[in-house]
Design an enzyme around this catalytic site. Sequence first.
Site, mmCIF file in Angstrom:
data_model
loop_
_atom_site.group_PDB
_atom_site.id
_atom_site.type_symbol
_atom_site.label_atom_id
_atom_site.label_comp_id
_atom_site.label_asym_id
_atom_site.label_seq_id
_atom_site.Cartn_x
_atom_site.Cartn_y
_atom_site.Cartn_z
ATOM 1 N N GLY A 1 0.837 -1.206 0.000
ATOM 2 C CA GLY A 1 0.000 0.000 0.000
ATOM 3 C C GLY A 1 0.862 1.242 0.000
ATOM 4 O O GLY A 1 2.083 1.172 0.149
ATOM 5 N N GLY B 1 0.572 6.014 0.351
ATOM 6 C CA GLY B 1 -0.234 7.146 0.798
ATOM 7 C C GLY B 1 -0.542 7.118 2.287
ATOM 8 O O GLY B 1 -1.489 7.748 2.749
ATOM 9 N N SER B 2 0.265 6.352 3.064
ATOM 10 C CA SER B 2 0.077 6.192 4.518
ATOM 11 C C SER B 2 -1.216 5.473 4.891
ATOM 12 O O SER B 2 -1.681 5.533 6.020
ATOM 13 C CB SER B 2 0.125 7.541 5.254
ATOM 14 N N GLY C 1 -3.499 3.021 6.401
ATOM 15 C CA GLY C 1 -3.395 1.996 7.437
ATOM 16 C C GLY C 1 -2.113 2.012 8.239
ATOM 17 O O GLY C 1 -1.814 1.064 8.961
ATOM 18 N N ARG D 1 8.664 5.374 -7.594
ATOM 19 C CA ARG D 1 7.855 6.379 -8.301
ATOM 20 C C ARG D 1 8.273 7.754 -7.797
ATOM 21 O O ARG D 1 9.059 7.870 -6.852
ATOM 22 C CB ARG D 1 6.362 6.174 -8.001
#
Length: 408
Positions: A156, A158-159, A161, A281
Amino acid sequence: MTRRALILVEGNTHGTGLQYVQAAQSLGLHPITLSAEPTQYDYLAAEGIEAIRIDTTNRDALIRECSQLRATYDIAGITSAREAVYATVGKLCRHFDLPGPNPTSVERCCDKFTQRQLLAEAGVPIPAYRLALDATEVESSAAEIGLPVIVKPAVGNGSYGVRLCRDVDELAEHTMYLLGGKHIWRSSTRILVEEFAHGPFYCADIMGNEVIGIAAADFGPPPHFLFRETAFPAPLSNDDYKRITDVSLSCLRALGLGWGPTNIEFRWTKRGPVVIEVNPRLAGGGHRQLVQLAYGVDLITEHIKLVIGEEWDLRRRHSHTAAARILNADHDGTLDWIDGDSRAAAVPGVAEVKFYVEPKAPIIRKGDYRDRIGHVIAASPSLAQTEAILQRAVDLIDWSITPFTTHG
């Protein structure tokens, strides 16, 4: 003459997607977005950008679609602003014999547990970590490492969880959140439990094997990691800059990266720079603007040049300090009003003021990048001056959030 097209697999809602489209157009390319749900990207309709609805997890369907597009266009390159589909992009590039990232390296990097293993094998300094598959394993992993710990999904960005768990209650609560269906799992349920590395936060922006620069950032209050401010370049001594650069290049070697953009996050601890995460990225948020304001290098344009097989130019044109202040809501509720953007934008040295939300929007904080309600970006010849400009601008912005009424 056949039009040269740039295929973008999925877009991005927080600015970067539109920036890729605009950069492609400035290079004389026709951008085409392939997306499972094109309507989620407002800018596609607003800018009249060609978009095709397609299952972007189905590589065969993507190959068929790109093959059909080749009948009409000269496909100059294929890329994405989204980490989740970047390995797929690498596979498409290989299929069509176009420049692209190594899909195996990207896949290994996107699995944070595999990434940790490869970095550890290469002797790169990282926090202590364990992989847990259920609540019992999370508990025993935290006991072995010692509280406080960071608990997050193994896959995952975008922080999503990610949380600092400071005691057993917070640990149990967050484990239940991750395992209890509140968190959407992209793949099988695997949780990473990590030592909390204390110290200032830095991140390196890399293109190919070259460190373009290093930013410093700080966060809002725990237990979440919401960026509050990012400054570029970080105020580092030459020795400290070199240490972060050396560790960055070790990460690229360990993970088989070094084609296109990479962003590496660090904490400077008693051991020196410790790697928190390697992202295959460009950094999100306003990073691209910060680099452009500070050094005159447009990372997205240079990335697209690489994608279409042209020579990039990463030379610095000037040297300023740029910084972004992120506006985060401090409680849930309905946004009554938000204003001051035009006053803030008029402050000399302010480059951009942007609100992501409209009045009457519900504000429901999630503890990740989606909690941002806006940002202010400024630049000047020095960090102290840039900080002063930012503060003047932010002081002119205000908003009101009425808490939701609860029926007890």
